[in-house]
Scaffold this active site. Sequence first.
Site, short mmCIF file in Angstrom:
data_model
loop_
_atom_site.label_atom_id
_atom_site.label_comp_id
_atom_site.label_asym_id
_atom_site.label_seq_id
_atom_site.Cartn_x
_atom_site.Cartn_y
_atom_site.Cartn_z
N ALA A 71 2.44 4.52 3.70
CA ALA A 71 3.16 5.29 2.69
C ALA A 71 4.39 4.53 2.20
CB ALA A 71 3.56 6.65 3.25
N CYS A 72 4.54 4.48 0.89
CA CYS A 72 5.69 3.78 0.31
C CYS A 72 6.83 4.73 -0.06
CB CYS A 72 5.26 2.99 -0.93
SG CYS A 72 4.78 4.03 -2.33
#
EC number: 2.1.1.37
Length: 304
Positions: A71-72
């Site tokens: 996840a960014c």
Amino acid sequence: MMRAIDLFAGSGLFSRGAEDAGINVIWAANHWQVAVDCYAANHSIEPKCQDLHQADWTQVPAHDLLIASPACTGHTPARGKDRPHHDADRATAWAVVSALECHRPSYGVVENVVAFTRWVLFPAWCQAVTALGYAISPHRVDFADLDVPQNRERVIIVLSRSKHPLQLDLPKLPHIPATKIVDFNAGSWSPIRKPGRSPNTIARIEHGRQMHGDRFVAPYYSNGSGLTGRSLHRPIGTIPTVDRWAVIDGDRMRMLSITEARLAMTVPDDYVLPPRHADAMKLLGNAVPRTGAMHIFESLRNVA
């Protein structure tokens, strides 16, 4: 043939790029059922729907290559200042370490926003990966250089069980302008100056018109691309997970369509996306552009 697994697989475009480069993706997983269904509709394997923090890696088949897009949202500045930057999203990167520890594949390719490398725990993450016997080679990539009609800067971290880090020899191809993806004969248009339109939006469009003429694209919110929008003769900016880019045509405007976002992400024509607009845009914004991924994996195979 190199065998791979794909963590945080999302819509499966990272996997499709690997497959286009001659890699056999044999296992994939994502925590969101909509993404899992999209992946299954477009690939020959049924991905797992699960929180990868809870994965039993001994049940994952042996593989040569680990692909991962943690996840960014815990790292990217695009989330804004008001949302915390120390939430659980950042912790997804540690699932990569757990998977590597169990299987010790020869290679890994991890994709994230550039800000991932500025995470306070990034040195510790690298130290953990190094302790498992991997050399680490970060590559800062603009996907516009890889035949993608979109300026999308990301870090591609190549891991290898080798004495020295592997350096990918990535091509730098001519940029594809937004004119190749925007269709002015399609979409649902509305007047720019209509009741309720934000004065900031109108001001941004007026500035853009002075710079680019009557036709251009502009951020509908936030300050990306400054106050002037972007010329159609350059790639569009990063496609996010929600509607952001407005197409301007004289006195009318509309948001970028799913069809145009597909083109910006180099999604194959036969690729099935969810029918709900918000779900499709979220999957596209979280994806790795397929053509760019293909070039990355072709380069990896050349040096592996």
